[in-house]
Design a protein around this motif. Sequence first.
Motif, PDB file in Angstrom:
ATOM      1  N   SER A   1     -15.626  -3.708  16.596  1.00  0.00           N
ATOM      2  CA  SER A   1     -16.861  -3.483  15.758  1.00  0.00           C
ATOM      3  C   SER A   1     -16.940  -4.113  14.531  1.00  0.00           C
TER       4      SER A   1
ATOM      5  N   ARG B   1       0.752  -1.356   0.055  1.00  0.00           N
ATOM      6  CA  ARG B   1       0.312  -0.148   0.049  1.00  0.00           C
ATOM      7  C   ARG B   1       1.041   1.437  -0.219  1.00  0.00           C
TER       8      ARG B   1
ATOM      9  N   GLY C   1      -3.034  -8.436   7.850  1.00  0.00           N
ATOM     10  CA  GLY C   1      -3.689  -6.815   9.255  1.00  0.00           C
ATOM     11  C   GLY C   1      -3.747  -8.106  10.247  1.00  0.00           C
ATOM     12  N   ASN C   2      -3.609  -6.864  11.917  1.00  0.00           N
ATOM     13  CA  ASN C   2      -3.696  -8.151  13.057  1.00  0.00           C
ATOM     14  C   ASN C   2      -3.401  -7.168  14.096  1.00  0.00           C
ATOM     15  N   PHE C   3      -4.810  -7.411  15.039  1.00  0.00           N
ATOM     16  CA  PHE C   3      -4.633  -6.302  16.405  1.00  0.00           C
ATOM     17  C   PHE C   3      -4.765  -7.701  17.114  1.00  0.00           C
TER      18      PHE C   3
ATOM     19  N   ARG D   1      -7.102  -4.874  -1.175  1.00  0.00           N
ATOM     20  CA  ARG D   1      -8.623  -5.167  -1.394  1.00  0.00           C
ATOM     21  C   ARG D   1      -9.583  -3.887  -2.621  1.00  0.00           C
TER      22      ARG D   1
ATOM     23  N   ARG E   1       3.250  -6.393  17.531  1.00  0.00           N
ATOM     24  CA  ARG E   1       1.172  -6.461  17.943  1.00  0.00           C
ATOM     25  C   ARG E   1       1.058  -7.409  19.452  1.00  0.00           C
TER      26      ARG E   1
ATOM     27  N   ASN F   1     -16.556  -2.934  11.274  1.00  0.00           N
ATOM     28  CA  ASN F   1     -15.641  -2.295  10.063  1.00  0.00           C
ATOM     29  C   ASN F   1     -14.621  -3.210  10.599  1.00  0.00           C
TER      30      ASN F   1
HETATM   31  C1  HXC Z   1     -10.672  -2.889  17.777  1.00  0.00           C
HETATM   32  C2  HXC Z   1      -9.355  -2.378  15.786  1.00  0.00           C
HETATM   33  C3  HXC Z   1      -7.911  -2.123  16.685  1.00  0.00           C
HETATM   34  C4  HXC Z   1      -8.005  -2.384  17.772  1.00  0.00           C
HETATM   35  C5  HXC Z   1      -8.033  -0.882  14.976  1.00  0.00           C
HETATM   36  N1  HXC Z   1      -9.496  -1.531  14.638  1.00  0.00           N
HETATM   37  N2  HXC Z   1      -6.840  -1.434  15.621  1.00  0.00           N
HETATM   38  N3  HXC Z   1     -10.293  -2.721  16.782  1.00  0.00           N
HETATM   39  N4  HXC Z   1      -9.438  -3.044  18.453  1.00  0.00           N
HETATM   40  N5  HXC Z   1      -6.354  -2.018  18.467  1.00  0.00           N
HETATM   41  C6  HXC Z   1     -10.663  -1.621  13.828  1.00  0.00           C
HETATM   42  C7  HXC Z   1     -11.094   0.247  13.787  1.00  0.00           C
HETATM   43  O1  HXC Z   1     -11.182   0.764  14.909  1.00  0.00           O
HETATM   44  C8  HXC Z   1     -11.431  -0.156  12.695  1.00  0.00           C
HETATM   45  O2  HXC Z   1     -12.865  -0.172  12.805  1.00  0.00           O
HETATM   46  C9  HXC Z   1     -11.234  -0.500  11.344  1.00  0.00           C
HETATM   47  O3  HXC Z   1     -10.465  -1.585  12.907  1.00  0.00           O
HETATM   48  C10 HXC Z   1     -10.148  -0.071  10.395  1.00  0.00           C
HETATM   49  O4  HXC Z   1      -9.264   0.310  11.249  1.00  0.00           O
HETATM   50  P1  HXC Z   1      -8.137   1.113  10.180  1.00  0.00           P
HETATM   51  O5  HXC Z   1      -6.962   1.777  11.521  1.00  0.00           O
HETATM   52  O6  HXC Z   1      -9.300   2.477   9.281  1.00  0.00           O
HETATM   53  O7  HXC Z   1      -7.987   0.491   9.033  1.00  0.00           O
HETATM   54  P2  HXC Z   1      -7.092   0.537   8.133  1.00  0.00           P
HETATM   55  O8  HXC Z   1      -6.320   2.123   7.767  1.00  0.00           O
HETATM   56  O9  HXC Z   1      -6.962  -0.531   6.880  1.00  0.00           O
HETATM   57  O10 HXC Z   1      -5.293  -0.969   8.117  1.00  0.00           O
HETATM   58  C11 HXC Z   1      -5.989  -1.457   8.569  1.00  0.00           C
HETATM   59  C12 HXC Z   1      -5.326  -2.338  10.191  1.00  0.00           C
HETATM   60  C13 HXC Z   1      -3.861  -1.817  10.622  1.00  0.00           C
HETATM   61  C14 HXC Z   1      -5.090  -4.121  10.065  1.00  0.00           C
HETATM   62  C15 HXC Z   1      -6.166  -2.046  11.477  1.00  0.00           C
HETATM   63  O11 HXC Z   1      -3.172  -2.464  11.218  1.00  0.00           O
HETATM   64  C16 HXC Z   1      -3.391  -2.055   9.579  1.00  0.00           C
HETATM   65  O12 HXC Z   1      -2.789  -1.466   8.845  1.00  0.00           O
HETATM   66  N6  HXC Z   1      -2.146  -3.034   9.093  1.00  0.00           N
HETATM   67  C17 HXC Z   1      -1.006  -3.576   9.038  1.00  0.00           C
HETATM   68  C18 HXC Z   1       0.454  -4.055   9.076  1.00  0.00           C
HETATM   69  C19 HXC Z   1      -0.055  -5.824  10.528  1.00  0.00           C
HETATM   70  O13 HXC Z   1      -1.451  -5.333  11.126  1.00  0.00           O
HETATM   71  N7  HXC Z   1       0.953  -6.629  10.590  1.00  0.00           N
HETATM   72  C20 HXC Z   1       0.948  -7.700  11.176  1.00  0.00           C
HETATM   73  C21 HXC Z   1       0.492  -8.679  10.636  1.00  0.00           C
HETATM   74  S1  HXC Z   1       0.929 -10.635  12.052  1.00  0.00           S
HETATM   75  P3  HXC Z   1     -13.261   1.205  13.024  1.00  0.00           P
HETATM   76  O14 HXC Z   1     -15.538   0.574  13.601  1.00  0.00           O
HETATM   77  O15 HXC Z   1     -13.458   2.473  13.821  1.00  0.00           O
HETATM   78  O16 HXC Z   1     -14.270   2.263  12.116  1.00  0.00           O
HETATM   79  C22 HXC Z   1      -0.352 -11.166  11.494  1.00  0.00           C
HETATM   80  C23 HXC Z   1       0.118 -12.994  12.240  1.00  0.00           C
HETATM   81  C24 HXC Z   1       0.657 -12.447  13.127  1.00  0.00           C
HETATM   82  O17 HXC Z   1      -0.722 -11.086  10.613  1.00  0.00           O
HETATM   83  C25 HXC Z   1       1.072 -14.567  13.522  1.00  0.00           C
HETATM   84  C26 HXC Z   1       1.821 -14.233  14.662  1.00  0.00           C
HETATM   85  C27 HXC Z   1       2.238 -15.387  15.828  1.00  0.00           C
END
Ligand code: HXC
Length: 273
Positions: A106, A41, A96-98, A68, A198, A108
């Motif tokens: 939510s 991205r 993506g992960n959290f 996406r 994370r 979303n």
């Molecule tokens: C609850 C959350 C949250 C959290 C985001 N959201 N973080 N909800 N707890 N900690 C919710 C937001 O409130 C929002 O919903 C929705 O998710 C989208 O969030 P955005 O930030 O607008 O999305 P975006 O900018 O597209 O980012 C996507 C993402 C981000 C997944 C949230 O973290 C990302 O881009 N990650 C990429 C990098 C990554 O995650 N790498 C690790 C991969 S490791 P609402 O309702 O408020 O709109 C992996 C496996 C690891 O996959 C295994 C280890 C053993």
Amino acid sequence: MTISFDFASRHVFVFGGTTGINLGIAHAFARHGANVTVASRKQENVDAAVAALAAYGAGVFGVTADVRDFDAVGRAFAQAHERFGKIDVLVSGAAGNFLAELNQLSSNGFKVVVDIDLNGTFHVMRQAFPYLASPGASVINITAPQGAIPIRYQAHVCAAKAGVDQLTRVLAMEWGVAGVRVNAISPGPIADTEGMRRLSPQGTEGGTLVQGLVPLGRLGTSEDIANLAMFLGSSAASFISGAIIPCDGGGAIDSVKPMIEAAAREQAARPAG
Ligand code: HXC
Ligand code: NAP
């Protein structure tokens, strides 16, 4: 024993290949002579990855695209094909992960992870096929232990990665007749990655808890995963398709599940704000 790989003049495309494990895979193939395309991205990640991969001397191409966006994914493959021809090895690893309990997710929040991990993998597979070397291409999806193991606070990731695993198995059957192999690598906890930042217990790189739980006694490295990817991308793996292969030090259940659940408890105990 040494295994030597030669990917000279091969085209390797790594979607989500600009940081972490997937960038490590791109480095390994570039080091072994491949022309490498990476896509993700963020323009700054693409630029940095292209600059680093150029050091090996083979061809490097970077594309900015969000998995996406179905049309953008298609354009990325068309551009890469124009640059380096048919794709011999395709790695799909955007994710993506959290940490979030389902009751705190939510609509979303659930959707965004499924959109990146699962629908994104579908987009990559669906758009890539016309550009794959057929017969001969090797497709490698990057999944996670969550695809097979239920883990609290990871409902979104478990659902998405289970879907990736099944897509892998189905495509191995549908594309096998075209001579295209489709497998997945399921990494265990890998040091110095965004995933571990994370999900590791103390929020430190390579938390002490998980290290003690991995049967082989250490965290994995991006190189461990890249070695498996090169094997799967090579003719040495020519009869392997439809496999979800763990690369996890001997025990994803024993290490990943307690690590993530401890991290989530710690997060929940922290005062809000
Ligand atoms: C609850 C959350 C949250 C959290 C985001 N959201 N973080 N909800 N707890 N900690 C919710 C937001 O409130 C929002 O919903 C929705 O998710 C989208 O969030 P955005 O930030 O607008 O999305 P975006 O900018 O597209 O980012 C996507 C993402 C981000 C997944 C949230 O973290 C990302 O881009 N990650 C990429 C990098 C990554 O995650 N790498 C690790 C991969 S490791 P609402 O309702 O408020 O709109 C992996 C496996 C690891 O996959 C295994 C280890 C053993
Ligand atoms: P990472 O560094 O965050 O890598 C994710 C990559 O995907 C980045 O290049 C990112 O670049 C790209 N990406 C993210 N969202 C995207 C989108 N919507 N469209 C296109 N590209 C996107 O994570 P990592 O920890 O190395 O994980 C890599 C893979 O390994 C993932 O599939 C993950 O599930 C799997 N895995 C990791 C671990 C671990 O221990 N880290 C364990 C098991 C499985 P941009 O931000 O520029 O888009």
